[in-house]
Structures are given as structure tokens and as C-alpha cells.
Design a protein around this motif. Structure first.
Motif, PDB file in Angstrom:
ATOM      1  N   UNK A 170      -3.309 -87.556  25.004  1.00  0.00           N
ATOM      2  CA  UNK A 170      -4.478 -88.602  25.356  1.00  0.00           C
ATOM      3  C   UNK A 170      -4.997 -88.003  26.881  1.00  0.00           C
ATOM      4  N   UNK A 171      -5.979 -87.180  26.735  1.00  0.00           N
ATOM      5  CA  UNK A 171      -6.641 -86.570  27.953  1.00  0.00           C
ATOM      6  C   UNK A 171      -8.025 -86.620  27.819  1.00  0.00           C
ATOM      7  N   UNK A 172      -8.541 -86.436  28.955  1.00  0.00           N
ATOM      8  CA  UNK A 172     -10.270 -86.299  28.996  1.00  0.00           C
ATOM      9  C   UNK A 172     -10.369 -84.701  28.768  1.00  0.00           C
ATOM     10  N   UNK A 173     -11.343 -84.349  28.355  1.00  0.00           N
ATOM     11  CA  UNK A 173     -12.048 -83.013  28.083  1.00  0.00           C
ATOM     12  C   UNK A 173     -11.495 -82.656  26.810  1.00  0.00           C
ATOM     13  N   UNK A 174     -11.650 -81.137  26.324  1.00  0.00           N
ATOM     14  CA  UNK A 174     -11.321 -81.014  24.978  1.00  0.00           C
ATOM     15  C   UNK A 174      -9.832 -80.911  24.731  1.00  0.00           C
ATOM     16  N   UNK A 175      -9.364 -81.229  23.577  1.00  0.00           N
ATOM     17  CA  UNK A 175      -7.934 -81.268  23.269  1.00  0.00           C
ATOM     18  C   UNK A 175      -7.858 -81.126  21.833  1.00  0.00           C
ATOM     19  N   UNK A 176      -6.762 -80.392  21.561  1.00  0.00           N
ATOM     20  CA  UNK A 176      -6.524 -80.111  20.107  1.00  0.00           C
ATOM     21  C   UNK A 176      -5.912 -81.387  19.462  1.00  0.00           C
ATOM     22  N   UNK A 177      -6.425 -81.540  18.070  1.00  0.00           N
ATOM     23  CA  UNK A 177      -5.840 -82.723  17.354  1.00  0.00           C
ATOM     24  C   UNK A 177      -5.440 -82.058  16.148  1.00  0.00           C
ATOM     25  N   UNK A 178      -4.138 -82.390  15.462  1.00  0.00           N
ATOM     26  CA  UNK A 178      -3.454 -82.060  14.350  1.00  0.00           C
ATOM     27  C   UNK A 178      -3.693 -83.161  13.450  1.00  0.00           C
ATOM     28  N   UNK A 179      -4.053 -83.207  12.141  1.00  0.00           N
ATOM     29  CA  UNK A 179      -4.232 -84.295  11.272  1.00  0.00           C
ATOM     30  C   UNK A 179      -4.134 -84.084   9.897  1.00  0.00           C
ATOM     31  N   UNK A 180      -3.842 -85.242   9.054  1.00  0.00           N
ATOM     32  CA  UNK A 180      -3.845 -85.069   7.642  1.00  0.00           C
ATOM     33  C   UNK A 180      -4.620 -86.365   7.162  1.00  0.00           C
ATOM     34  N   UNK A 204     -19.342 -99.119  19.228  1.00  0.00           N
ATOM     35  CA  UNK A 204     -17.886 -99.735  18.894  1.00  0.00           C
ATOM     36  C   UNK A 204     -18.240-101.306  19.546  1.00  0.00           C
ATOM     37  N   UNK A 205     -17.608-102.239  18.358  1.00  0.00           N
ATOM     38  CA  UNK A 205     -17.466-103.495  18.714  1.00  0.00           C
ATOM     39  C   UNK A 205     -16.614-103.677  19.905  1.00  0.00           C
ATOM     40  N   UNK A 206     -17.178-104.387  21.016  1.00  0.00           N
ATOM     41  CA  UNK A 206     -16.230-104.945  22.056  1.00  0.00           C
ATOM     42  C   UNK A 206     -16.152-103.961  23.016  1.00  0.00           C
ATOM     43  N   UNK A 207     -16.596-102.631  22.852  1.00  0.00           N
ATOM     44  CA  UNK A 207     -16.461-101.310  23.829  1.00  0.00           C
ATOM     45  C   UNK A 207     -17.883-100.801  24.520  1.00  0.00           C
ATOM     46  N   UNK A 208     -19.030-100.640  23.577  1.00  0.00           N
ATOM     47  CA  UNK A 208     -20.048 -99.993  23.727  1.00  0.00           C
ATOM     48  C   UNK A 208     -20.517 -98.819  22.854  1.00  0.00           C
ATOM     49  N   UNK A 209     -21.164 -97.929  23.362  1.00  0.00           N
ATOM     50  CA  UNK A 209     -21.603 -96.599  22.752  1.00  0.00           C
ATOM     51  C   UNK A 209     -20.815 -95.374  23.494  1.00  0.00           C
ATOM     52  N   UNK A 210     -20.660 -94.531  22.447  1.00  0.00           N
ATOM     53  CA  UNK A 210     -19.944 -93.129  22.791  1.00  0.00           C
ATOM     54  C   UNK A 210     -20.306 -92.156  21.764  1.00  0.00           C
ATOM     55  N   UNK A 211     -19.741 -90.816  22.249  1.00  0.00           N
ATOM     56  CA  UNK A 211     -20.193 -89.843  21.183  1.00  0.00           C
ATOM     57  C   UNK A 211     -18.582 -89.020  21.349  1.00  0.00           C
ATOM     58  N   UNK A 212     -18.311 -88.482  20.160  1.00  0.00           N
ATOM     59  CA  UNK A 212     -16.957 -87.734  19.729  1.00  0.00           C
ATOM     60  C   UNK A 212     -17.783 -86.464  19.179  1.00  0.00           C
ATOM     61  N   UNK A 213     -17.146 -85.499  19.715  1.00  0.00           N
ATOM     62  CA  UNK A 213     -17.279 -84.068  19.114  1.00  0.00           C
ATOM     63  C   UNK A 213     -15.934 -83.648  18.393  1.00  0.00           C
ATOM     64  N   UNK A 214     -15.950 -83.011  17.300  1.00  0.00           N
ATOM     65  CA  UNK A 214     -15.102 -82.381  16.557  1.00  0.00           C
ATOM     66  C   UNK A 214     -15.277 -81.179  16.068  1.00  0.00           C
ATOM     67  N   UNK A 215     -14.927 -80.148  16.690  1.00  0.00           N
ATOM     68  CA  UNK A 215     -14.945 -78.683  16.331  1.00  0.00           C
ATOM     69  C   UNK A 215     -13.748 -78.544  15.464  1.00  0.00           C
ATOM     70  N   UNK A 216     -14.163 -78.113  14.221  1.00  0.00           N
ATOM     71  CA  UNK A 216     -12.999 -77.800  12.973  1.00  0.00           C
ATOM     72  C   UNK A 216     -12.732 -76.431  13.195  1.00  0.00           C
ATOM     73  N   UNK A 217     -11.310 -76.395  13.441  1.00  0.00           N
ATOM     74  CA  UNK A 217     -10.701 -75.010  13.656  1.00  0.00           C
ATOM     75  C   UNK A 217     -10.233 -74.287  12.386  1.00  0.00           C
ATOM     76  N   UNK A 218     -10.492 -73.052  12.044  1.00  0.00           N
ATOM     77  CA  UNK A 218      -9.768 -72.197  10.947  1.00  0.00           C
ATOM     78  C   UNK A 218      -8.617 -72.106  10.965  1.00  0.00           C
ATOM     79  N   UNK A 219      -7.900 -71.778   9.943  1.00  0.00           N
ATOM     80  CA  UNK A 219      -6.290 -71.725  10.203  1.00  0.00           C
ATOM     81  C   UNK A 219      -6.291 -70.411  11.119  1.00  0.00           C
ATOM     82  N   UNK A 220      -5.352 -70.619  11.997  1.00  0.00           N
ATOM     83  CA  UNK A 220      -5.014 -69.447  12.986  1.00  0.00           C
ATOM     84  C   UNK A 220      -5.758 -68.988  13.975  1.00  0.00           C
ATOM     85  N   UNK A 221      -7.008 -69.916  14.074  1.00  0.00           N
ATOM     86  CA  UNK A 221      -7.886 -69.541  15.166  1.00  0.00           C
ATOM     87  C   UNK A 221      -7.418 -70.243  16.484  1.00  0.00           C
ATOM     88  N   UNK A 222      -7.535 -69.740  17.613  1.00  0.00           N
ATOM     89  CA  UNK A 222      -6.906 -70.233  18.789  1.00  0.00           C
ATOM     90  C   UNK A 222      -7.788 -71.399  19.095  1.00  0.00           C
TER      91      UNK A 222
END
Length: 172
Positions: free
Chosen positions: A65-75, A118-136
Motif C-alpha cells: 500500500x504505497x503511492x507510485x508504481x507497485x508490483x501486485x501478485x494475483x490469482x 467509485x460510489x462514495x469516493x469520486x473519480x480515479x484512474x488505475x494503470x495495470x501493466x501486465x508483466x511477463x513471466x520473469x520480467x523485472x
């Protein structure tokens, strides 16, 4: 697990941002209604996304939970019974929050650009750059920062955490 590099930013004028995103997009716009229910989860986040059309996705993810780009791991796994799954997960784990939003999705190359009301919050933008396996992760960070610059998103616009956290903070 799959990975992406993410940023989230508060956007005061979503229509103006739409006009900047559209010419860069390789796909979209796609309108998506989302009703996300979050459940107690000690080692990350667990949410059920209901699309309101009889299908949904159960999503587990881990990210800082930080500002700026961060890596997310997901399923992600799909469900044809989001209401029943929400009931079972609520009984088993308890709900920690709920987020309802209207999302417009664009693709800019491999980056998912979400324009959210977003109900109750306002307007936002999210960027999600999909990383390839092994890509830094740095490759995704550079791509996210370049797209932020092209869209006129500055560091002061960035927010940390998830919408569910922002809603909880605004309610207290």
C-alpha cells in the motif's frame, strides 16, 4: 502467480482524461459495472467481484500500500454464482468492506487503463501493466511512469491502498 505493476490516481476531471486516453488506446472503451466485496484475509486481500450479470471473479492479491508504481501478485478464478459465493465467504471469513464502481476499460498496449467512478469516493484512474513471466518489475514501473506522463498524471495525484481502504478512511 500472475504479476502486474499498478498505480492509482485521483482524477478531478474524468472526461478530460478520457479524451487523453482514447487516442492512445489499442482497445476500448469497455464499460464494466463492478461490485467488489472484500473478506478478511491475513496474507493479502480477497475480494469477490460481481459484474451484475450472473458471473463474477474471486480475486486474491498481494501488493504494497504505497503511492507510485507497485508490483501486485494475483490469482483469479471465475464463478457463475457470485451471490452464493459471497454468502459462503461472508460466513467463513466475514466481510471487511464493499466497493461499487462504474469502470471504463481501455487497453494501451499491454497496459489496462481503468477510468473509475467509485460510489462514495469520486473519480480515479488505475494503470495495470501486465508483466511477463520473469520480467523485472522495473520494466512495468518505467512503462507506467511513461503512460502517467503522457496522460498528465502527476505524483501529487497518486494514492496508496485500495478503494476499500479509502472508503473506510472517509467513513471514520
Amino acid at each position: 502467480m500472475h504479476r502486474n505493476t499498478e498505480i492509482k490516481a485521483r482524477v478531478p476531471d474524468l472526461d478530460a482524461l478520457t479524451r487523453r486516453v482514447a487516442p492512445l488506446a489499442t482497445a476500448g472503451p469497455t464499460a464494466i459495472a463492478q461490485d467488489d466485496t472484500f473478506f478478511a484475509c491475513p496474507n493479502g486481500r480477497l475480494k469477490l467481484r460481481d459484474f451484475g450479470d450472473g458471473h463474477g471473479e474471486l480475486i486474491f492479491y498481494q501488493r504494497a500500500d504505497q503511492t507510485g508504481p507497485k508490483t501486485s501478485f494475483y490469482r483469479i478464478t471465475t464463478t457463475a454464482e457470485p451471490d452464493r459465493l459471497r454468502e459462503v465467504l461472508t460466513l467463513a471469513h466475514g466481510q471487511t468492506g464493499r466497493v461499487r464502481k462504474q469502470r471504463t476499460l481501455y487497453l494501451v498496449g499491454r497496459t489496462r487503463v481503468h477510468l473509475d467512478r467509485v460510489e462514495g469516493l469520486g473519480t480515479f484512474m488505475e494503470l495495470e501493466v501486465v508483466l511477463h513471466a520473469g520480467e523485472p518489475a522495473q520494466a512495468g514501473e518505467r512503462e507506467a511512469q511513461a503512460l502517467m506522463a503522457a496522460l498528465g498524471i502527476g505524483g501529487a495525484d497518486l494514492v496508496s491502498g485500495a478503494y476499500v481502504d479509502l472508503l473506510a478512511t472517509s467513513a471514520s
